[in-house]
Motif scaffolding. Structure first.
Motif, PDB file in Angstrom:
ATOM      1  N   GLY A 191       0.836  -1.196   0.000  1.00 62.57           N
ATOM      2  CA  GLY A 191       0.000   0.000   0.000  1.00 62.57           C
ATOM      3  C   GLY A 191       0.866   1.240   0.000  1.00 62.57           C
ATOM      4  N   THR A 218      -4.675   1.594  -4.687  1.00 59.81           N
ATOM      5  CA  THR A 218      -4.627   0.820  -3.449  1.00 59.81           C
ATOM      6  C   THR A 218      -4.655   1.796  -2.287  1.00 59.81           C
ATOM      7  OG1 THR A 218      -2.209   0.796  -3.659  1.00 59.81           O
ATOM      8  CG2 THR A 218      -3.401  -1.157  -4.394  1.00 59.81           C
ATOM      9  N   GLU A 240       3.047  -0.259  -8.083  1.00 55.45           N
ATOM     10  CA  GLU A 240       1.637  -0.486  -7.760  1.00 55.45           C
ATOM     11  C   GLU A 240       0.965  -1.298  -8.863  1.00 55.45           C
ATOM     12  OE1 GLU A 240      -2.187   2.192  -6.416  1.00 55.45           O
ATOM     13  OE2 GLU A 240      -1.090   2.767  -8.226  1.00 55.45           O
ATOM     14  N   LEU A 244      -0.772  -4.929  -8.395  1.00 60.90           N
ATOM     15  CA  LEU A 244      -2.179  -5.166  -8.734  1.00 60.90           C
ATOM     16  C   LEU A 244      -2.309  -6.311  -9.729  1.00 60.90           C
ATOM     17  CD1 LEU A 244      -3.516  -1.510  -9.011  1.00 60.90           C
ATOM     18  CD2 LEU A 244      -4.005  -3.173  -7.214  1.00 60.90           C
TER      19      LEU A 244
END
Length: 478
Positions: A191, A218, A240, A244
């Motif tokens: 995160g 996120t 990120e 994902l």
């Protein structure tokens, strides 16, 4: 109070700069004789230089000045603009205060530009309340002229933060310079979390395009707020995206495994259903044979007692006719243990179609095999739940798809088994049985009586159900 003015000869002068921004000293405009020719660049009214008791230098409108937005600028707003300009210069940019757009449609608090002239960024100090619509419109006006903007506030929770490219600043205790408190983040693999940085560091990274605005997909780690737009480095945006994609891959693998397990489970259930169909058909055939044999004999006392004392039987027969299209009667084989104390409801050929109010404590062996494939009707919803819950406790006697149970729409008064679920363990039980809301005396015996097939006895001493053989000892209610 204002911190800039227009000199008739020198142009715009700034009170905060040592040389006023034009190579002149403060004394050249402060208490000068004759007075320096200063005017407001907003309203055009005359101004003069002043110094506060704490040494703050500023420009003030001469008497009888019109309403002017420049005069309403707060000291906090001006000081934040000064710090933005100073930080922009320390970050390697050229910075000017109060720069107007080409057509006057906007004015930047601080306009930071590349010495090479390749980019221009407006640094906006926003302390007063503003709506998301207004701040977005002001940002778009600058962007239409090729000027990007970054909005700054040192207030605790500016509501517009993240609506446009922005950060919240704060000054830690004992620190001289401002730092970024919200709006600058990095991805840690699971995160986003905040990144501490000074205002100069933030502007250095921004001017060099080492950080850009991004809409996170996120969550942001507590205690920071999740903002619509935040600043981060391009590599963290890629991290990120990679996470994902990996999460989606893991989800697909998990879903595929779950689907395979479900298919395997369903195949096992189908095999069980196939075996159950055989055993249930056999149990139904045997029960039908017993019923047809019983029909060849005179009606028993059990059949007569079921018709006379078992309340709700007629409603159950009507339910079968109205809702299932089955015309049924009370079976002559009433009292057979395979019905678990319930009343068999059979069709015209003597085939059991349903069982009324079976006792879950008696569901075992042949009773389980037969009841697992028949419709079970109960006097009330409470009786239905009592049976289902009791059946769930006994996993061995729980059908793979559960029992088919229904209850009468109108609960039958006095029907059902309202006595407690615990069993009597008294050495000398004092028994009674309930018939039509009246209690009759009873006693333990070696062989159960006919009524014990579908009535229950309880112990007056402990209130529990009596599970052994019993018989009624009197025909007069207690």
């Amino acid at each position: 109070m204002a911190f800039r003015a227009v000199h008739a000869e020198w142009g715009t002068v700034f009170a905060h700069l040592p040389d006023l921004g034009c190579g002149r000293s403060w004394e050249a405009v402060w208490k000068a004789r004759p007075p320096a020719p200063l005017t407001c660049d907003e309203c055009g009214h005359a101004m003069h230089a002043k110094t506060s008791g704490t040494g703050l230098r500023f420009f003030a409108h001469a008497p009888r000045a019109p309403a002017c937005a420049l005069a309403l600028e707060s000291v906090a707003h001006h000081m934040l603009k000064l710090e933005l300009a100073s930080a922009a210069r320390d970050a390697g940019a050229h910075a000017e205060l109060e720069v107007r757009g080409p057509d006057g449609a906007w004015r930047a608090d601080v306009l930071a530009t590349d010495p090479g002239g390749t980019w221009a960024t407006a640094l906006e100090a926003q302390l007063a309340p503003i709506t998301d619509t207004d701040i977005t419109a002001r940002t778009e006006r600058m962007r239409s002229d090729g000027v990007t903007s970054i909005w700054f506030s040192d207030r605790p929770r500016p509501p517009w933060l993240g609506t446009v490219p922005s950060v919240r600043l704060e000054r830690p205790d004992g620190e001289k310079h401002l730092v970024v408190a919200e709006g600058l983040v990095k991805f840690d693999g699971r995160g986003w979390r905040a990144v501490p940085a000074s205002l100069v560091q933030f502007l250095t990274w921004t001017f060099a395009r080492r950080i850009v605005t991004h809409t996170p997909r996120t969550p942001l780690s507590y205690p920071q707020r999740s903002l619509a737009t935040m600043w981060t480095a391009p590599q963290y945006i890629g991290a990120e995206t990679t996470e994902l994609e990996e999460e989606q891959r893991r989800r697909r693998v998990h879903e595929a495994r779950a689907a395979a397990l479900q298919r395997e489970k369903e195949m096992k259930r189908e095999k069980i259903r196939a075996r159950n169909a055989i055993t249930r058909a056999k149990a139904l055939t045997e029960a039908t044979a017993v019923e047809q044999a019983a029909r060849a004999l005179p009606p028993t006392r059990l059949w007569q007692a079921a018709r006379s004392f078992r309340r709700g039987v007629d409603q159950a027969l009507a339910k079968l006719t109205d809702e299932h299209g089955i015309t049924a009667t009370v079976g002559f084989s009433t009292g057979d243990p395979r019905y678990a104390g319930g009343v068999p409801l059979v069709d015209g050929h003597g085939v059991p179609a349903a069982v009324y109010d079976p006792d879950p404590a008696r569901v075992r062996g042949e009773a389980f095999l037969l009841l697992a494939g028949l419709l079970l009707i109960f006097p009330s919803k409470a009786d239905q739940r009592r049976f289902e819950n009791a059946a769930n406790i006994k996993k061995k006697h729980r059908p793979v798809d559960g029992y088919r149970t229904e209850c009468l729409q109108t609960p039958v008064a006095g029907a059902g088994r309202s006595w407690g679920a615990r069993s009597c363990s008294c050495a000398a039980p004092r028994l009674v049985t309930k018939i039509e809301n009246a209690e009759y005396p009873a006693e333990p015996c070696e062989q159960p009586s006919a009524a014990a097939a579908f009535l229950r006895a309880r112990c007056r001493a402990c209130g529990g159900r009596y599970e052994g053989a019993w018989r009624r000892t009197g025909s007069t209610p207690d």
